[in-house]
Design a protein around this motif. Structure first.
Motif, PDB file in Angstrom:
ATOM      1  N   ALA A  74      49.652  56.157  37.553  1.00  0.00           N
ATOM      2  CA  ALA A  74      49.047  54.825  37.601  1.00  0.00           C
ATOM      3  C   ALA A  74      48.356  54.617  38.945  1.00  0.00           C
ATOM      4  CB  ALA A  74      50.124  53.766  37.391  1.00  0.00           C
ATOM      5  N   MET A  75      47.178  53.999  38.897  1.00  0.00           N
ATOM      6  CA  MET A  75      46.441  53.703  40.119  1.00  0.00           C
ATOM      7  C   MET A  75      46.105  52.216  40.173  1.00  0.00           C
ATOM      8  SD  MET A  75      43.986  56.798  41.307  1.00  0.00           S
ATOM      9  CE  MET A  75      43.961  55.973  42.904  1.00  0.00           C
ATOM     10  N   SER A  76      46.235  51.657  41.359  1.00  0.00           N
ATOM     11  CA  SER A  76      45.853  50.271  41.595  1.00  0.00           C
ATOM     12  C   SER A  76      44.978  50.215  42.834  1.00  0.00           C
ATOM     13  CB  SER A  76      47.095  49.390  41.764  1.00  0.00           C
ATOM     14  OG  SER A  76      47.971  49.921  42.748  1.00  0.00           O
ATOM     15  N   HIS A  77      44.366  49.066  43.047  1.00  0.00           N
ATOM     16  CA  HIS A  77      43.382  48.949  44.126  1.00  0.00           C
ATOM     17  C   HIS A  77      43.595  47.639  44.886  1.00  0.00           C
ATOM     18  CE1 HIS A  77      41.391  52.345  42.198  1.00  0.00           C
ATOM     19  NE2 HIS A  77      41.605  51.717  41.061  1.00  0.00           N
ATOM     20  N   GLU A  78      44.848  47.407  45.272  1.00  0.00           N
ATOM     21  CA  GLU A  78      45.233  46.176  45.939  1.00  0.00           C
ATOM     22  C   GLU A  78      45.177  46.324  47.457  1.00  0.00           C
ATOM     23  OE1 GLU A  78      45.990  43.209  44.989  1.00  0.00           O
ATOM     24  OE2 GLU A  78      46.098  43.431  42.809  1.00  0.00           O
ATOM     25  N   PRO A  79      44.442  45.474  48.158  1.00  0.00           N
ATOM     26  CA  PRO A  79      44.472  45.490  49.625  1.00  0.00           C
ATOM     27  C   PRO A  79      45.855  45.139  50.174  1.00  0.00           C
ATOM     28  CG  PRO A  79      42.564  44.271  48.816  1.00  0.00           C
ATOM     29  CD  PRO A  79      43.450  44.514  47.639  1.00  0.00           C
ATOM     30  N   ASP A  80      46.617  44.332  49.427  1.00  0.00           N
ATOM     31  CA  ASP A  80      47.963  43.928  49.838  1.00  0.00           C
ATOM     32  C   ASP A  80      48.965  44.543  48.876  1.00  0.00           C
ATOM     33  OD1 ASP A  80      50.351  42.708  50.485  1.00  0.00           O
ATOM     34  OD2 ASP A  80      49.497  40.709  50.698  1.00  0.00           O
ATOM     35  N   LEU A  81      49.765  45.471  49.361  1.00  0.00           N
ATOM     36  CA  LEU A  81      50.686  46.220  48.499  1.00  0.00           C
ATOM     37  C   LEU A  81      51.758  45.332  47.880  1.00  0.00           C
ATOM     38  CD1 LEU A  81      51.147  49.155  47.570  1.00  0.00           C
ATOM     39  CD2 LEU A  81      52.748  49.425  49.480  1.00  0.00           C
ATOM     40  N   THR A  82      52.015  44.170  48.448  1.00  0.00           N
ATOM     41  CA  THR A  82      53.034  43.291  47.870  1.00  0.00           C
ATOM     42  C   THR A  82      52.659  42.816  46.474  1.00  0.00           C
ATOM     43  OG1 THR A  82      52.052  41.370  48.979  1.00  0.00           O
ATOM     44  CG2 THR A  82      53.838  42.516  50.127  1.00  0.00           C
ATOM     45  N   ASN A  83      51.393  42.983  46.093  1.00  0.00           N
ATOM     46  CA  ASN A  83      50.949  42.579  44.750  1.00  0.00           C
ATOM     47  C   ASN A  83      51.201  43.651  43.702  1.00  0.00           C
ATOM     48  OD1 ASN A  83      49.953  40.081  45.675  1.00  0.00           O
ATOM     49  ND2 ASN A  83      48.041  41.044  46.333  1.00  0.00           N
ATOM     50  N   VAL A  84      51.825  44.756  44.109  1.00  0.00           N
ATOM     51  CA  VAL A  84      52.090  45.864  43.191  1.00  0.00           C
ATOM     52  C   VAL A  84      53.597  45.964  42.957  1.00  0.00           C
ATOM     53  CG1 VAL A  84      51.838  48.347  42.809  1.00  0.00           C
ATOM     54  CG2 VAL A  84      50.078  47.092  44.068  1.00  0.00           C
ATOM     55  N   ASN A  85      54.014  46.215  41.726  1.00  0.00           N
ATOM     56  CA  ASN A  85      55.439  46.353  41.408  1.00  0.00           C
ATOM     57  C   ASN A  85      55.901  47.771  41.721  1.00  0.00           C
ATOM     58  OD1 ASN A  85      58.019  46.371  40.403  1.00  0.00           O
ATOM     59  ND2 ASN A  85      57.451  45.937  38.287  1.00  0.00           N
ATOM     60  N   LEU A  86      56.752  47.916  42.741  1.00  0.00           N
ATOM     61  CA  LEU A  86      57.272  49.224  43.145  1.00  0.00           C
ATOM     62  C   LEU A  86      58.793  49.270  43.023  1.00  0.00           C
ATOM     63  CD1 LEU A  86      55.096  49.850  46.356  1.00  0.00           C
ATOM     64  CD2 LEU A  86      54.643  50.587  44.007  1.00  0.00           C
TER      65      LEU A  86
END
Length: 328
Positions: A74-86
């Motif tokens: 999976a790839m995402s393109h968020e400048p702020d990593l807090t917006n990604v579920n890890l």
């Protein structure tokens, strides 16, 4: 071990190549890659690399994912990593180069990951760790710096020499290939010399290893100085270390002690061949000591020279340290 890669630049891509094509990647699942560049550009730069050559297998992409060797990442393109579920991630490999403040360094933790490993020096890290030098201090730290490529090359060598004969003082020069911190043609930078075209001149500059070595090996604080010379080659750098030791040594005993130390090390290598920098490309060691270039002057001053692939070797250490972190 489940990893996420935040920042798919030189180090992030080299890490994924090693996970997919070398035994160092055994048992590792890359849960997500996050980078602000478009997906098609990320896939293209992963497949075609000017330094390491084309990736030897087909690379595809689509539906917000990179597909390679049967894996869908999976790839995402968020400048702020807090917006990604890890929430399923053991360690975030923080490879953006911007995690110098706690609010940025902690984004991986805020996103749900257990720990963060930063691919460079960072004052926001709880500890700076270099395998072969101070990994025993790792303990259960959540946010760790993997230091710099040059510190990874220098610190295990310094620790080995200090164990052999004790270090009174030393000076290190790294002959370092150019990086993207330098312009290709003359352009303004904070440092006047580093504003000159990196592919056209040898450029004297500083190295973060000078102060990081004090942090990694505090009992030697103030005894080791350092400088850097950026040279117009694309990959593989070198450490040229001049050391004055406390105990007198003889050259045959010194060479034997160095080779024994290398044999017992997980991160150091040795060569007796008259190699040049391109011969060391994609070597995974932190430093490969060049036997023919290593010598003793008198019985207390030694010169030790070694090669390191500042991208591939450093990326290998990122994975090794991540395993240590995931296990604690």
């Amino acid at each position: 071990m489940k990893l996420a890669i935040n920042g798919f630049g030189r180090i992030g891509r080299a890490i994924l190549r090693q996970i997919l094509t070398t035994p160092r990647g055994d048992g590792i699942e890359v849960v997500r890659i996050n980078d602000i560049a478009p997906l098609d550009m990320c896939a293209y730069l992963f497949q075609y690399d000017s330094t390491f050559g084309p990736f030897p297998h087909p690379v595809d992409h689509g539906d917000n994912a990179l597909r390679v060797l049967g894996r869908t990442i999976a790839m995402s393109h968020e400048p702020d990593l807090t917006n990604v579920n890890l929430s399923s991630v053991d360690v975030v490999l923080e490879c953006t180069g911007i995690a110098r403040t706690s609010d940025v360094a902690e984004r991986g933790i805020s996103a749900g990951a257990r720990k963060v490993l930063i691919s460079g020096p960072s004052p926001a890290a709880e500890i700076t760790v270099v395998l072969g030098a101070n990994q025993e201090r790792l303990n259960g730290a959540r946010i760790v710096s993997n230091a710099s490529c040059t510190t990874n090359a220098l610190a295990p060598l310094v620790r080995l020499i200090d164990e052999i004969a004790g270090i009174d003082s030393a000076h290190m020069t790294t002959i370092h290939c150019y990086t993207n911190s330098q312009p290709m043609v003359d352009a303004p930078r904070g440092d006047f010399a580093r504003s000159r075209g990196g592919a056209l001149s040898m450029v004297p500059t500083t190295t973060s290893a000078t102060h990081l070595i004090d942090e990694v090996l505090p009992h030697l604080k103030g005894r080791i100085s350092g400088a850097a010379l950026r040279v117009p080659t694309a990959s593989v750098s070198a450490v040229d270390l001049i050391v004055r030791v406390n105990q007198p040594v003889q050259e045959p005993e010194l060479m034997q002690a160095l080779q024994s130390g290398v044999a017992a090390s997980d991160v150091l290598g040795w060569t007796d061949q008259p190699l040049v920098s391109s011969d060391l490309r994609a070597r995974p060691e932190s430093l490969v000591i060049a036997g023919p270039e290593t010598r003793l002057v008198g019985d207390r001053q030694m010169r030790v020279f070694g090669w390191y692939d500042n991208e591939w070797g450093f990326s290998a250490r990122m994975l090794d340290v991540a395993r240590h972190m995931a296990a604690n």
